[in-house]
Design a protein around this motif. Structure first.
Motif, PDB file in Angstrom:
ATOM      1  N   ILE A  70       4.720  29.560  14.812  1.00  0.00           N
ATOM      2  CA  ILE A  70       4.892  28.844  13.554  1.00  0.00           C
ATOM      3  C   ILE A  70       4.018  29.542  12.522  1.00  0.00           C
ATOM      4  CG2 ILE A  70       4.604  26.644  12.364  1.00  0.00           C
ATOM      5  CD1 ILE A  70       4.912  25.316  15.149  1.00  0.00           C
ATOM      6  N   PRO A  72       1.773  30.364   9.362  1.00  0.00           N
ATOM      7  CA  PRO A  72       0.893  29.510   8.555  1.00  0.00           C
ATOM      8  C   PRO A  72       1.446  29.341   7.144  1.00  0.00           C
ATOM      9  CG  PRO A  72      -0.048  31.685   8.780  1.00  0.00           C
ATOM     10  CD  PRO A  72       1.179  31.652   9.656  1.00  0.00           C
ATOM     11  N   LYS A  73       1.005  28.279   6.485  1.00  0.00           N
ATOM     12  CA  LYS A  73       1.422  28.063   5.102  1.00  0.00           C
ATOM     13  C   LYS A  73       0.834  29.170   4.234  1.00  0.00           C
ATOM     14  CE  LYS A  73       1.853  23.122   5.556  1.00  0.00           C
ATOM     15  NZ  LYS A  73       1.431  21.804   5.090  1.00  0.00           N
ATOM     16  N   ALA A  74       1.588  29.546   3.218  1.00  0.00           N
ATOM     17  CA  ALA A  74       1.168  30.651   2.364  1.00  0.00           C
ATOM     18  C   ALA A  74      -0.021  30.274   1.477  1.00  0.00           C
ATOM     19  CB  ALA A  74       2.331  31.116   1.495  1.00  0.00           C
ATOM     20  N   THR A  75      -0.066  29.041   1.031  1.00  0.00           N
ATOM     21  CA  THR A  75      -1.150  28.619   0.151  1.00  0.00           C
ATOM     22  C   THR A  75      -1.564  27.199   0.521  1.00  0.00           C
ATOM     23  OG1 THR A  75       0.406  27.725  -1.457  1.00  0.00           O
ATOM     24  CG2 THR A  75      -0.304  29.989  -1.796  1.00  0.00           C
ATOM     25  N   PRO A  76      -2.747  26.808   0.130  1.00  0.00           N
ATOM     26  CA  PRO A  76      -3.115  25.406   0.356  1.00  0.00           C
ATOM     27  C   PRO A  76      -2.306  24.507  -0.578  1.00  0.00           C
ATOM     28  CG  PRO A  76      -4.851  26.557  -0.828  1.00  0.00           C
ATOM     29  CD  PRO A  76      -3.818  27.582  -0.457  1.00  0.00           C
ATOM     30  N   PRO A  77      -2.200  23.227  -0.261  1.00  0.00           N
ATOM     31  CA  PRO A  77      -1.425  22.336  -1.133  1.00  0.00           C
ATOM     32  C   PRO A  77      -2.075  22.220  -2.523  1.00  0.00           C
ATOM     33  CG  PRO A  77      -2.608  21.088   0.540  1.00  0.00           C
ATOM     34  CD  PRO A  77      -2.769  22.542   0.881  1.00  0.00           C
TER      35      PRO A  77
END
Length: 89
Positions: A70, A72-77
């Motif tokens: 999976i 990781p997200k590209a940026t923090p929310p």
């Protein structure tokens, strides 16, 4: 084909499998050796190390079930923030 190139190919594919989360057992070592044997058969004895590595890596999904990764997200929310403008001091 030099012995070191076969060892290098084994090491690279082994490292890839370990980094992908595959737990190496005796049976999986045997499977890895079969994979390399097939790659050598395809590239021939005069094949270059790069060709052998490419042939071996192309066969990994057929021989091993790799765990799904999976990303990781590209940026923090994004959150609303303030740097203090308009605040009475």
């Amino acid at each position: 084909m030099a012995d070191t190139s076969l060892q290098d190919v084994f090491n690279r594919v082994f490292a890839y499998l370990r980094a992908s989360g595959v737990e190496m057992t005796v049976e999986r070592y045997r499977t890895l050796l079969q994979l390399i044997e097939e790659a050598v058969a395809v590239t021939g004895e005069s094949g270059q190390e790069g060709e052998l590595l490419e042939a071996a890596m192309a066969r990994v999904p057929r021989y091993f079930e790799l765990p799904e990764s999976i990303p990781p997200k590209a940026t923090p929310p994004l959150c609303r923030g303030s740097i203090g403008y308009g605040r009475d001091v």
